[in-house]
Design an enzyme around this catalytic site. Sequence first.
Site, PDB file in Angstrom:
ATOM      1  N   GLU A 257     -15.959  70.920  31.876  1.00  0.00           N
ATOM      2  CA  GLU A 257     -15.737  72.066  32.747  1.00  0.00           C
ATOM      3  C   GLU A 257     -15.878  71.704  34.234  1.00  0.00           C
ATOM      4  O   GLU A 257     -16.768  72.196  34.931  1.00  0.00           O
ATOM      5  CB  GLU A 257     -16.685  73.207  32.357  1.00  0.00           C
ATOM      6  CG  GLU A 257     -16.427  73.699  30.939  1.00  0.00           C
ATOM      7  CD  GLU A 257     -17.292  74.881  30.520  1.00  0.00           C
ATOM      8  OE1 GLU A 257     -18.262  75.211  31.236  1.00  0.00           O
ATOM      9  OE2 GLU A 257     -16.997  75.480  29.467  1.00  0.00           O
ATOM     10  N   GLU A 362     -14.331  73.145  22.728  1.00  0.00           N
ATOM     11  CA  GLU A 362     -15.619  73.848  22.724  1.00  0.00           C
ATOM     12  C   GLU A 362     -15.423  75.340  22.558  1.00  0.00           C
ATOM     13  O   GLU A 362     -14.567  75.951  23.207  1.00  0.00           O
ATOM     14  CB  GLU A 362     -16.401  73.580  24.011  1.00  0.00           C
ATOM     15  CG  GLU A 362     -17.808  74.188  23.985  1.00  0.00           C
ATOM     16  CD  GLU A 362     -18.581  73.979  25.275  1.00  0.00           C
ATOM     17  OE1 GLU A 362     -18.550  72.851  25.812  1.00  0.00           O
ATOM     18  OE2 GLU A 362     -19.223  74.943  25.758  1.00  0.00           O
TER      19      GLU A 362
END
Length: 520
Positions: A257, A362
């Site tokens: 991220e 994820e």
Amino acid sequence: MLRNVSFVLLLLLGLAGFPILDAKSLPCSQIQKDHGIVCRCNATYCDTIEPLGTVTSGKAVVYTTSRKGKRMERSELKHSTSSTAKTKVYVNGTSTFQQILGFGAAFTDAAGINMKMLPQAMQDQIIEQYFSDDGLGYVFGRVPMASCDFSTHEYSYDDTPFDFQLSNFSLTMEDMSYKIPFIKKAMTASGGKLKLFATPWSSPAWMKTSGRMIGAGELIGDQNGKYYQTWAQYFVKFFEAYHAQGIDFWSLTPQNEPTTGIDPLWKWQTLFFDASMERNFIKKLLGPALAASPVTKNLKIMINDDQRINLPHWPKVILSDPNAAQYVHGIALHWYEDFIDPATVVAETHNLFPDYFILATEACAGYFPADGPKLGSWSRAEQYANDLIKDIGNWVGGWVDWNYMLDLEGGPNLVKNFVDATLIVNATAQEYYKQPIWHVMAQFSKFIKPGSTRIGTTIIEKSVDVEGLSFLNADGTKTVVLLNKNEVLDFEVAISDISAPNVIYDLTIQANSLVTVVYK
């Protein structure tokens, strides 16, 4: 030894009046919790999945998981030549899409810590039920490089300031106790099919503008400077260290991220890259560094590893540069902001870059707000099923869950970012609970194997509550997964294949249920 115990348990269960479905299967030991039904497992008992068996022409095998308590319940259908069902599913094997890569979960510190709370036999049982062919058949394992929020503290592999030679680089107790032992067991349980990919949350604090792994910041200095160069070598050191432990990786992402690294309020480990920074890092430093080591030269780089809101911009920036694209094989996605952009943006990205696979890397429930597990929650299981269908229906080739096990609080987590998981351990009672999410994952991963191909699916219905996908398997069978999101209504469904339009399978899909149909 476990199989002998299971056989004795089956005999006892039969005498006690439990339905014995198959000589190799054990039914869910159901417990009603605050939000629904879970399956309880302990040292002496845990449910198993009834084998598919041989699927012959004209017969279909159905597995059902539902809010009312069915958990991978097996049944069989015989075909008919006509149907009055109002919902019709047409399967078209001549219309082909992506090849399926598989499913998996992450080897976090938190998962390993919770495993260590249980006796050895239960640890082995959990790994078998995730990674063996008798279990979910997971083939992917995500491995955080050093600490993430699902650790108990901040740590890197070299916390010595200004160690640009990485002379003090070493794996930690967490790797040796919470990751490596379970990765090795999963490698064995999977029969050597396990594909590992690694992801860093942050560089060591001394490489970062903020001086902390936790919170916003980026690498210090010029993008071609010594901090970026050292960070590239840090990756090589990591893979070489795991190789020395007998573990090799399939892939990596340059950063988890990366866009969170600019958020001044971010609470856990992160490191900022934008698309152009990731492109430059890959083509000038990381790609060449990996190519130079015999241990890492065949690793596949996946870009983005962030939300689909970055699509298609992020891949455009990186893959339009041939010097960066030569090192890249795939695009990684997280699910946390899927409500912002429709899944069609993933298909758009595939159409722009069809030679690169797309992997969902994820997902977890209970992340906003971070309120931890809801034991027995069907809505969270349905959230998984819906996302799996939407993602895979738009060219995602595989889907990887987050922590494979958490505790009753949804941790441990160093910043109390507690979330849900497929398995929840109750260490005090020395038992764990299979959330409905676990069986939802089984409905996909058990019957959609790596190498299968998504094929055409058309659903004609009076309700919009039924959605699904179809797949052609390597053995010639076909798999259809259908989700009924309606909370009240059951639906009569007729499944037919355009290659044999007079062979129709009629079934009832209960309200709030997921069915998997395998036929030939």
